[in-house]
Write a protein that holds these residues in place. Structure first.
Motif, mmCIF file in Angstrom:
data_model
loop_
_atom_site.group_PDB
_atom_site.id
_atom_site.type_symbol
_atom_site.label_atom_id
_atom_site.label_comp_id
_atom_site.label_asym_id
_atom_site.label_seq_id
_atom_site.Cartn_x
_atom_site.Cartn_y
_atom_site.Cartn_z
ATOM 1 N N ALA A 22 51.648 81.428 -8.898
ATOM 2 C CA ALA A 22 52.796 81.452 -7.984
ATOM 3 C C ALA A 22 52.610 80.477 -6.832
ATOM 4 C CB ALA A 22 52.998 82.878 -7.451
ATOM 5 N N LEU A 23 51.372 80.358 -6.322
ATOM 6 C CA LEU A 23 51.104 79.437 -5.221
ATOM 7 C C LEU A 23 51.339 77.995 -5.642
ATOM 8 C CD1 LEU A 23 50.071 78.966 -2.346
ATOM 9 C CD2 LEU A 23 47.742 78.998 -3.246
ATOM 10 N N VAL A 24 50.910 77.635 -6.873
ATOM 11 C CA VAL A 24 51.121 76.270 -7.365
ATOM 12 C C VAL A 24 52.605 75.968 -7.479
ATOM 13 C CG1 VAL A 24 50.791 74.750 -9.348
ATOM 14 C CG2 VAL A 24 48.909 76.199 -8.558
ATOM 15 N N VAL A 25 53.397 76.944 -7.962
ATOM 16 C CA VAL A 25 54.841 76.739 -8.095
ATOM 17 C C VAL A 25 55.486 76.527 -6.735
ATOM 18 C CG1 VAL A 25 57.004 77.829 -8.814
ATOM 19 C CG2 VAL A 25 54.961 78.029 -10.248
ATOM 20 N N ILE A 26 55.063 77.330 -5.722
ATOM 21 C CA ILE A 26 55.627 77.196 -4.364
ATOM 22 C C ILE A 26 55.327 75.821 -3.786
ATOM 23 C CG2 ILE A 26 55.507 78.078 -2.017
ATOM 24 C CD1 ILE A 26 55.003 80.860 -3.221
ATOM 25 N N ILE A 27 54.081 75.331 -3.970
ATOM 26 C CA ILE A 27 53.692 74.010 -3.439
ATOM 27 C C ILE A 27 54.517 72.913 -4.106
ATOM 28 C CG2 ILE A 27 51.822 72.330 -3.326
ATOM 29 C CD1 ILE A 27 49.899 74.642 -3.010
ATOM 30 N N ALA A 28 54.737 73.042 -5.426
ATOM 31 C CA ALA A 28 55.510 72.009 -6.136
ATOM 32 C C ALA A 28 56.952 71.967 -5.654
ATOM 33 C CB ALA A 28 55.463 72.286 -7.640
ATOM 34 N N ILE A 29 57.563 73.166 -5.418
ATOM 35 C CA ILE A 29 58.950 73.209 -4.937
ATOM 36 C C ILE A 29 59.050 72.616 -3.542
ATOM 37 C CG2 ILE A 29 60.832 74.767 -4.296
ATOM 38 C CD1 ILE A 29 59.880 76.639 -6.516
ATOM 39 N N ALA A 30 58.083 72.971 -2.652
ATOM 40 C CA ALA A 30 58.107 72.435 -1.283
ATOM 41 C C ALA A 30 57.950 70.929 -1.276
ATOM 42 C CB ALA A 30 56.997 73.088 -0.456
ATOM 43 N N ALA A 31 57.115 70.391 -2.164
ATOM 44 C CA ALA A 31 56.913 68.939 -2.233
ATOM 45 C C ALA A 31 58.179 68.234 -2.685
ATOM 46 C CB ALA A 31 55.754 68.626 -3.169
ATOM 47 N N SER A 32 58.921 68.851 -3.641
ATOM 48 C CA SER A 32 60.143 68.203 -4.131
ATOM 49 C C SER A 32 61.227 68.154 -3.067
ATOM 50 C CB SER A 32 60.655 68.953 -5.364
ATOM 51 O OG SER A 32 61.003 70.288 -5.023
ATOM 52 N N PHE A 33 61.306 69.189 -2.200
ATOM 53 C CA PHE A 33 62.318 69.208 -1.137
ATOM 54 C C PHE A 33 61.958 68.270 0.004
ATOM 55 C CE2 PHE A 33 63.670 73.221 -3.127
ATOM 56 C CZ PHE A 33 65.045 73.030 -3.147
#
Length: 235
Positions: A114-125
């Motif tokens: 879940a942490l990896v998914v959150i970091i990836a979403i934040a990076a895309s925004f």
């Protein structure tokens, strides 16, 4: 100051160390002038090696004693002739079953995904394309530059000792020089390189050309290239 002067006189008498540096320190002691930490350490190391001086050792630190936890006597214990006067609390670590251990590992794994998914979403925004942290260089990594020069400090006062060292990938020798803020040559020396390409020497910040405070430049030339470094000097 008296102990330092005695050590300097003894080293000069027995011909240990650099006469030029030791005489400079002796004159500073006799005239009550400021003596740098580098000069003090230079004399102390020679005195420990040749005069049998013992190095300073810090006093041992006592470890704190943690007392046992004592419970007060209970009413029933006071009425019993052979009752114990004190009780010591002892705790045992909780037992973890294999099922709960497996569940904990499963929860940790899910949390990591879940942490990896959150970091990836934040990076895309935020428009960040690289979330990999910079690699911190190990300070003990081998220097790969072909010519290096450095000093022990970035600023010096009048009559301080300047420790200079560096490395060159060429054989033979290197030429060192120091220029004042006007570009005038105030010190020069030629040094032979050691087998590993390193060199080192000491210079005194004082004499002709050192009358003014400012930024001084130290240069090294190995015949193939020239490198320089600066330091501040207070007259």
């Amino acid at each position: 100051m008296n102990d330092l002067l005695d050590d300097v006189k003894a080293l000069l008498e027995k011909d240990f160390g650099d006469d030029r540096i030791l005489k400079q320190i002796r004159r500073a002691c006799e005239n009550n002038e400021v003596i740098s930490n580098f000069e003090r350490n230079y004399v102390r190391k020679l005195a420990e090696k040749h005069l049998g001086r013992k190095p300073d050792t810090p006093a041992p630190v006592e470890k704190p004693v943690v007392p046992d936890v004592v419970l007060p006597e209970t009413e029933s214990a006071q009425n019993t002739p052979y009752a114990q006067k004190t009780q010591t609390i002892k705790t045992e670590p909780p037992r973890v079953s294999s099922a709960s251990s497996k569940n904990s590992k499963l929860m940790i794994g899910i949390g990591g995904v879940a942490l990896v998914v959150i970091i990836a979403i934040a990076a895309s925004f935020s428009g960040i394309t690289n979330v990999t942290p910079d690699v911190v260089k190990n300070p003990t990594d081998t220097v790969t530059e072909s010519l290096v020069i450095q000093t022990d400090f970035t600023s010096y006062n009048n009559k301080d000792i300047i420790s200079i060292n560096g490395v060159s990938d060429t054989g033979g020798s290197v030429n060192l020089s120091i220029e004042n803020q006007k570009g005038e040559l105030v010190w020069a020396e030629q040094l032979s390189l050691k087998s590993d390409g390193r060199y080192s020497t000491l210079a005194i910040a004082g004499g002709p050309g050192w009358e003014s405070s400012g930024t001084y430049t130290i240069k090294v030339d190995n015949g193939a290239e020239t490198k320089s470094s600066t330091f501040s000097f207070t007259a």
